[in-house]
Each structure stands twice: as C-alpha cells, then as structure tokens.
Design a protein around this motif. Structure first.
Motif, PDB file in Angstrom:
ATOM      1  N   CYS A   1     -47.046  31.584   4.648  1.00 15.53           N
ATOM      2  CA  CYS A   1     -47.661  31.252   5.807  1.00 15.53           C
ATOM      3  C   CYS A   1     -47.217  31.755   7.091  1.00 15.53           C
ATOM      4  O   CYS A   1     -47.901  31.843   8.099  1.00 15.53           O
ATOM      5  CB  CYS A   1     -47.794  29.846   6.109  1.00 15.53           C
ATOM      6  SG  CYS A   1     -49.062  29.037   4.538  1.00 15.53           S
TER       7      CYS A   1
ATOM      8  N   ALA B   1     -53.820  30.962  13.090  1.00 14.32           N
ATOM      9  CA  ALA B   1     -54.631  29.956  12.485  1.00 14.32           C
ATOM     10  C   ALA B   1     -55.778  30.615  11.902  1.00 14.32           C
ATOM     11  O   ALA B   1     -56.285  30.094  10.618  1.00 14.32           O
ATOM     12  CB  ALA B   1     -55.245  28.920  13.717  1.00 14.32           C
TER      13      ALA B   1
ATOM     14  N   LEU C   1     -54.773  31.975   8.595  1.00 11.86           N
ATOM     15  CA  LEU C   1     -54.327  30.730   7.506  1.00 11.86           C
ATOM     16  C   LEU C   1     -55.644  30.085   7.008  1.00 11.86           C
ATOM     17  O   LEU C   1     -55.708  29.620   6.024  1.00 11.86           O
ATOM     18  CB  LEU C   1     -53.677  29.558   8.219  1.00 11.86           C
ATOM     19  CG  LEU C   1     -52.229  30.064   8.527  1.00 11.86           C
ATOM     20  CD1 LEU C   1     -51.599  29.267   9.337  1.00 11.86           C
ATOM     21  CD2 LEU C   1     -51.396  30.277   7.160  1.00 11.86           C
ATOM     22  N   ARG C   2     -56.899  30.333   7.514  1.00 10.82           N
ATOM     23  CA  ARG C   2     -58.159  30.059   7.092  1.00 10.82           C
ATOM     24  C   ARG C   2     -58.908  30.920   6.333  1.00 10.82           C
ATOM     25  O   ARG C   2     -59.993  30.581   5.750  1.00 10.82           O
ATOM     26  CB  ARG C   2     -59.228  29.406   8.340  1.00 10.82           C
ATOM     27  CG  ARG C   2     -58.767  28.127   9.154  1.00 10.82           C
ATOM     28  CD  ARG C   2     -59.695  27.549  10.038  1.00 10.82           C
ATOM     29  NE  ARG C   2     -59.190  26.616  10.902  1.00 10.82           N
ATOM     30  CZ  ARG C   2     -58.786  26.589  11.995  1.00 10.82           C
ATOM     31  NH1 ARG C   2     -58.492  27.777  12.534  1.00 10.82           N
ATOM     32  NH2 ARG C   2     -58.316  25.526  12.504  1.00 10.82           N
TER      33      ARG C   2
ATOM     34  N   THR D   1     -57.774  28.945   0.488  1.00 10.57           N
ATOM     35  CA  THR D   1     -57.171  29.530   1.571  1.00 10.57           C
ATOM     36  C   THR D   1     -55.635  29.158   1.732  1.00 10.57           C
ATOM     37  O   THR D   1     -55.176  28.046   1.130  1.00 10.57           O
ATOM     38  CB  THR D   1     -57.667  28.926   3.130  1.00 10.57           C
ATOM     39  OG1 THR D   1     -57.572  27.593   3.256  1.00 10.57           O
ATOM     40  CG2 THR D   1     -59.329  29.441   3.130  1.00 10.57           C
TER      41      THR D   1
ATOM     42  N   LEU E   1     -54.160  27.733   4.382  1.00 12.16           N
ATOM     43  CA  LEU E   1     -54.315  26.443   5.026  1.00 12.16           C
ATOM     44  C   LEU E   1     -54.700  25.321   4.091  1.00 12.16           C
ATOM     45  O   LEU E   1     -54.050  24.225   3.963  1.00 12.16           O
ATOM     46  CB  LEU E   1     -55.307  26.382   6.270  1.00 12.16           C
ATOM     47  CG  LEU E   1     -55.371  25.160   6.928  1.00 12.16           C
ATOM     48  CD1 LEU E   1     -54.245  24.511   7.498  1.00 12.16           C
ATOM     49  CD2 LEU E   1     -56.527  25.331   7.998  1.00 12.16           C
TER      50      LEU E   1
ATOM     51  N   ARG F   1     -52.203  22.028   2.917  1.00 15.41           N
ATOM     52  CA  ARG F   1     -52.978  20.544   3.081  1.00 15.41           C
ATOM     53  C   ARG F   1     -52.823  19.983   1.622  1.00 15.41           C
ATOM     54  O   ARG F   1     -52.285  18.872   1.513  1.00 15.41           O
ATOM     55  CB  ARG F   1     -54.253  20.538   3.348  1.00 15.41           C
ATOM     56  CG  ARG F   1     -54.201  21.037   5.054  1.00 15.41           C
ATOM     57  CD  ARG F   1     -55.687  21.142   5.661  1.00 15.41           C
ATOM     58  NE  ARG F   1     -56.829  20.430   4.853  1.00 15.41           N
ATOM     59  CZ  ARG F   1     -57.262  19.387   5.609  1.00 15.41           C
ATOM     60  NH1 ARG F   1     -57.204  19.173   6.585  1.00 15.41           N
ATOM     61  NH2 ARG F   1     -58.298  18.589   4.776  1.00 15.41           N
TER      62      ARG F   1
ATOM     63  N   ILE G   1     -61.372  22.351   6.089  1.00 20.66           N
ATOM     64  CA  ILE G   1     -60.421  23.113   6.757  1.00 20.66           C
ATOM     65  C   ILE G   1     -60.957  23.797   8.077  1.00 20.66           C
ATOM     66  O   ILE G   1     -60.433  24.193   9.102  1.00 20.66           O
ATOM     67  CB  ILE G   1     -59.914  24.257   5.942  1.00 20.66           C
ATOM     68  CG1 ILE G   1     -60.764  25.272   5.777  1.00 20.66           C
ATOM     69  CG2 ILE G   1     -58.943  23.725   4.812  1.00 20.66           C
ATOM     70  CD1 ILE G   1     -60.057  26.639   5.465  1.00 20.66           C
TER      71      ILE G   1
ATOM     72  N   PRO H   1     -53.977  23.948  11.867  1.00 24.05           N
ATOM     73  CA  PRO H   1     -52.704  24.587  11.132  1.00 24.05           C
ATOM     74  C   PRO H   1     -51.301  23.988  11.563  1.00 24.05           C
ATOM     75  O   PRO H   1     -50.598  23.582  10.683  1.00 24.05           O
ATOM     76  CB  PRO H   1     -52.824  26.152  11.347  1.00 24.05           C
ATOM     77  CG  PRO H   1     -54.341  26.466  11.759  1.00 24.05           C
ATOM     78  CD  PRO H   1     -54.556  25.178  12.384  1.00 24.05           C
TER      79      PRO H   1
ATOM     80  N   ALA I   1     -51.002  20.880  10.090  1.00 24.04           N
ATOM     81  CA  ALA I   1     -50.968  20.657   8.628  1.00 24.04           C
ATOM     82  C   ALA I   1     -49.536  21.293   8.205  1.00 24.04           C
ATOM     83  O   ALA I   1     -49.089  20.331   7.157  1.00 24.04           O
ATOM     84  CB  ALA I   1     -51.939  21.717   8.220  1.00 24.04           C
TER      85      ALA I   1
END
Length: 177
Positions: free
Chosen positions: A39, A44, A47-48, A58, A60, A64, A100, A105, A108
């Motif tokens: 990561c 952000a 990460l999505r 993803t 993200l 999570r 998400i 992020p 998270a």
C-alpha cells in the motif's frame, strides 16, 4: 485526486533461528509488513482501484479485511473479548471488502495498525496451547488453540498478499516484495 499517500514501510524479516512463538510472530509480522508495503506510496484513489473484472477486490478492502480478521481471531476468539463488529455484515457479508466508496484510507490503515497492536497485546501472555471454542454454522463447535490462530493468520495474510501483489502491479507496475 487526493495527495494523501500511504506511508513507506520498513519490512522486518522472519527469524531464521528462534523458538516456536518467536518464529510464528516473526512470520506474521513479515506478512503484516508486506501488506503495508504493497500500500506504500499510493494515493487514496489508487488504494480503491479494483483488481480486474469481475472481482471488486482492492488494496483498501484488503486492509479493512485484515484489520477485522486481526480483531476476530486474536481478540474475540483467542482472548475471548466481546467487541462489536467493525462493519455492517447484516447489509453485506463482505462489507469490509466491498463498502469502500466512502472509506477513508488513512483511517483504514490506522485501524489496521491499532488492531495489530491490540491483537498482539491481547495474546501476549497466552501460551500457544491456550484453547477456546469456535461456534460453527451448523450449531456445533470446535476446540482450537492459539497456535492454530497464528498459523491461520500467516496463511490469511500470505493469500491476500498474493492478491495485493497483482493489484499493485495493475496500479503502477510495481512487482515483487
């Protein structure tokens, strides 16, 4: 596009010679660091980024999910703590992975860090032979021990780090450790 980026990570290496607990903790820490590393340096939006159709996976979502898994196996199951669910699983059984769009992020990643710290503290004084019962969907239950949790968590991270490798390569071409 947001300018926030996941922080860089100094990955620890697993021990080559150690007692069983230190070896299990070392491998778990290596895999935790690997997800953090996958990561690192991403925005952000990155990460999505979804892996590839039809998957919605993803980075993200993986962060999570692993925060929730840390909580579930170490704190709720092994240590016997009563903690609320982190996500609305009544709405979606995979809410940690799927919900998400509005997830932050930074929050998270901070949650993952907090759950890792809390998980380590929760089992620090428990022997690997510590047992607990896990309810099954069929109404039965299984006796398990903390050793199983460590092995399972190493497997869980290793599997999802494979996913993270592919997602990261799709995002910016970065491959490898």
């Amino acid at each position: 596009m947001t300018t926030w980026t996941a922080p860089d990570v100094d990955r620890r290496h697993e021990p080559y010679v150690a007692d069983e607990r230190a070896m299990l903790q070392g491998w778990l820490d290596l895999h935790r660091d690997t997800l953090r590393h996958k990561c690192a340096g991403l925005t952000a939006e990155q990460l999505r980024t979804r892996s590839v159709e039809p998957s919605g996976l993803t980075l993200l979502g993986l962060v999570r999910h692993m925060a929730d898994v840390e909580r579930w196996w170490f704190r709720v199951r092994a240590a016997g703590l009563e903690l609320p669910d982190m996500y609305d699983y009544d709405k979606d059984p995979d809410a940690d992975l799927n919900d998400i769009a509005d997830a932050d992020p930074a929050e998270a990643l901070a949650t993952l860090e907090a759950e890792i710290d809390a998980a380590d503290r929760a089992v620090a004084d428990l022997p690997l032979e510590h047992t607990f019962r896990r309810a099954r969907r069929d109404g039965g239950s299984d006796e398990m021990n903390l050793r199983w949790v460590y092995v399972h968590m190493i497997e869980e991270y290793a599997r999802h780090n494979g996913h993270a490798d592919l997602i990261r390569e799709r995002i910016d071409g970065v491959t490898g450790a």
